[in-house]
Design a protein around this motif. Structure first.
Motif, PDB file in Angstrom:
ATOM      1  N   ALA A 180       3.240  -2.674  -2.935  1.00 12.59           N
ATOM      2  CA  ALA A 180       2.748  -4.045  -2.765  1.00 12.59           C
ATOM      3  C   ALA A 180       1.348  -4.156  -3.334  1.00 12.59           C
ATOM      4  O   ALA A 180       0.501  -3.289  -3.094  1.00 12.59           O
ATOM      5  CB  ALA A 180       2.763  -4.449  -1.294  1.00 12.59           C
ATOM      6  N   ILE A 234       1.771  -2.052   3.689  1.00  7.87           N
ATOM      7  CA  ILE A 234       3.176  -1.744   3.971  1.00  7.87           C
ATOM      8  C   ILE A 234       3.238  -0.734   5.110  1.00  7.87           C
ATOM      9  O   ILE A 234       2.509   0.256   5.124  1.00  7.87           O
ATOM     10  CB  ILE A 234       3.878  -1.166   2.727  1.00  7.87           C
ATOM     11  N   ILE A 278       5.411  -7.773  -4.334  1.00  3.44           N
ATOM     12  CA  ILE A 278       6.091  -6.678  -3.646  1.00  3.44           C
ATOM     13  C   ILE A 278       7.180  -6.151  -4.572  1.00  3.44           C
ATOM     14  O   ILE A 278       8.035  -6.907  -5.030  1.00  3.44           O
ATOM     15  CB  ILE A 278       6.716  -7.172  -2.333  1.00  3.44           C
ATOM     16  N   ILE A 308       9.102   1.285  -2.327  1.00  6.16           N
ATOM     17  CA  ILE A 308       8.468  -0.025  -2.208  1.00  6.16           C
ATOM     18  C   ILE A 308       6.962   0.081  -2.423  1.00  6.16           C
ATOM     19  O   ILE A 308       6.329   1.076  -2.067  1.00  6.16           O
ATOM     20  CB  ILE A 308       8.784  -0.648  -0.819  1.00  6.16           C
ATOM     21  N   VAL A 359       5.813  -5.775   5.622  1.00  3.68           N
ATOM     22  CA  VAL A 359       4.753  -6.118   4.679  1.00  3.68           C
ATOM     23  C   VAL A 359       3.810  -7.105   5.348  1.00  3.68           C
ATOM     24  O   VAL A 359       4.257  -8.099   5.941  1.00  3.68           O
ATOM     25  CB  VAL A 359       5.327  -6.744   3.390  1.00  3.68           C
TER      26      VAL A 359
END
Length: 494
Positions: free
Chosen positions: A165, A170, A193, A163, A179
């Motif tokens: 962002a 995060i 994201i 992941i 988040v």
């Protein structure tokens, strides 16, 4: 004296009437905006809280449903007027209502993409591939709450990998990622994201909390503005000095070029030696004057730049603080300030080298002039060395031309920095005007302009995205047993 007494009595009567009518209390509104997964507003619930010891409370609002959260008292409703009579001695009173005909102060738009194609969130339960969630927040209108309030976003993603962002932070907690982002008042913001998913993902509710802007930075912003203003002035002075030095370098290059031309002329026209020697001697004299002034000018400029750099050093610690600030604009400003300090150091080194080179060049020109004057007395010696002098002057001319041309890049670089400082100053002013304006703004009621409130808090929350639970079929009922069967079963005989 009687006039003053009458005023005091009138004031006391007014206060007494207000207390009796139940208008002396402090009110706060907590506005819950229930959003769809795409950010659209579905429902608005307001919890009104009152603090005071008056027996009745008068409030205003266009509600569909009103629930007393503090007692069993039923409100009296006349249009948009709501009157409660308290029960008991509790100074705190709460009631909630479902607000009608309301608009979210913020435009919240949420999109979901799978492998670059926008998709419905419900299709992500069993999906695999590259996932992206785009959250865009902007004010719905000018001058409203969105221009005065800071919004904090927080949400969770479950079952994703790798992941990332853009515009948010995060925090990982096992297979769940939280988040978070902060949006300043009056601005449009976008958060992207991204993640890899294999076999689907789930999304917790994304909450957007809007509160009156009161940003707590351990930074003297007034001092930052003053320092940036000084930085802008000093950088402009450095630019002006470099431009002046560039003009002197052009004169030096032009003078050396003229000498080189004269020497070439002498070399090819020995019959005009005397006239050429005389012209060259005058040119050397003028060049010697110009070359002797040039080191002094560059030395003054070097001291000026050093002085300006000492001013810049005063903001070094502040620039480091700005670089660690959560807001991207302030972090960018800190990077710009630190970049200027580095550029100043390079400029000082370059000017020091230039000054040393100019001093050496001035000395060489002086010696060359003196030697040429001595040679002018003997034409034979001059003719013998004329070719060597001519070749050397050509090389000096090329070097002076390159020296002059080098200033162009320095000037363009300094111009870009001056423009960058100006833009950073404007961005800082815009940001501070937003923060100061929001901090000084008085809160008004979100429900009705007839209400007087101490504070308004917004809590916006999207629907969760959870995989539906699989319903299990109930087991068939066990057959009923008679008394004899139960007895046999007890002894294990059935």
């Amino acid at each position: 004296m009687n006039r003053i007494l009458r005023k005091i009595l009138c004031f006391a009567v007014v206060i007494g009437m207000l207390v009796q009518s139940g208008l002396v209390y402090a009110k706060s509104e907590t506005v819950y905006l229930l959003l769809g997964r795409d950010g659209a507003l579905n429902k608005t619930i307001v919890v009104n809280s009152f603090s005071g010891d008056n027996e009745s409370i008068v409030d205003y609002g266009d509600y569909e449903n009103i629930i007393n959260l503090s007692s069993s008292a039923v409100p009296k409703i006349e249009g948009d007027k709501i009157v409660f009579h308290r029960e008991g001695d509790d100074n705190e009173f709460y009631y909630r209502g479902d607000l009608k005909n309301v608009k979210n102060p913020w435009n919240i738009e949420i999109k979901y993409l799978l492998n670059g194609v926008e998709t419905a969130p419900e299709s992500l339960f069993e999906a695999s591939g590259d996932f992206e969630m785009i959250v865009r927040v902007s004010p719905a209108e000018k001058g409203g709450f969105a221009d005065k309030y800071t919004v904090q976003m927080q949400g969770s993603i479950i079952g994703a990998k790798e992941i990332s962002a853009d515009g948010a932070s995060i925090v990982a907690m096992g297979s769940q990622y939280t988040v978070g982002a902060i949006f300043l008042p009056g601005k449009e913001h976008e958060v992207r994201i991204g993640a890899k998913i294999d076999g689907g993902l789930e999304l917790g509710a994304f909450t957007f909390t809007g509160v009156k802007a009161a940003l707590d930075f351990d930074i003297d912003f007034d001092e930052v503005e003053r320092q940036v203003g000084s930085l802008e002035d000093a950088s402009a002075q450095v630019l002006a000095g470099i431009v002046r030095l560039e003009g002197g370098a052009r004169e030096l290059s032009s003078g050396i070029s003229a000498i080189s031309g004269n020497l070439g002329y002498i070399s090819s026209n020995s019959s005009s030696l005397k006239k050429g020697v005389s012209d060259a001697a005058e040119a050397f004299k003028a060049l010697d004057d110009a070359a002797s002034r040039l080191p002094k000018g560059s030395a003054e400029l070097l001291e000026s730049v050093k002085s300006a750099n000492e001013k810049f050093l005063s903001v070094k610690d502040m620039a480091g603080q700005l670089l660690q600030a959560p807001d991207p604009n302030m972090a960018a400003l800190g990077a710009v300030l630190l970049g200027q300090l580095e550029l100043n150091g390079k400029v000082i080194e370059a000017l020091a080298a230039i000054n040393a080179g100019e001093a050496a060049l001035a000395g060489g020109v002086k010696q060359l002039g003196e030697g040429f004057e001595a040679l002018s007395g003997g034409a034979v010696k001059l003719i013998d060395g004329i070719e060597a002098i001519s070749a050397g002057s050509a090389r000096v001319s090329e070097g002076a031309a390159a020296y002059s041309a080098g200033f162009s890049e320095l000037i363009e670089g300094q111009k870009s920095f001056v423009v960058g400082v100006g833009e950073a100053k404007e961005q800082l002013s815009d940001m501070l005007s937003v923060v100061r304006g929001a901090d000084n703004a008085k809160a008004g009621s979100f429900v009705s302009s007839k209400n007087s409130v101490e504070s308004v808090t917004f809590i916006m929350r999207t629907e969760e995205l959870r995989k539906p639970e699989i319903e299990k079929e109930p087991l068939p009922p066990l057959p009923k047993k008679n008394m004899w069967q139960k007895l046999l079963n007890l002894f294990g005989m059935e």
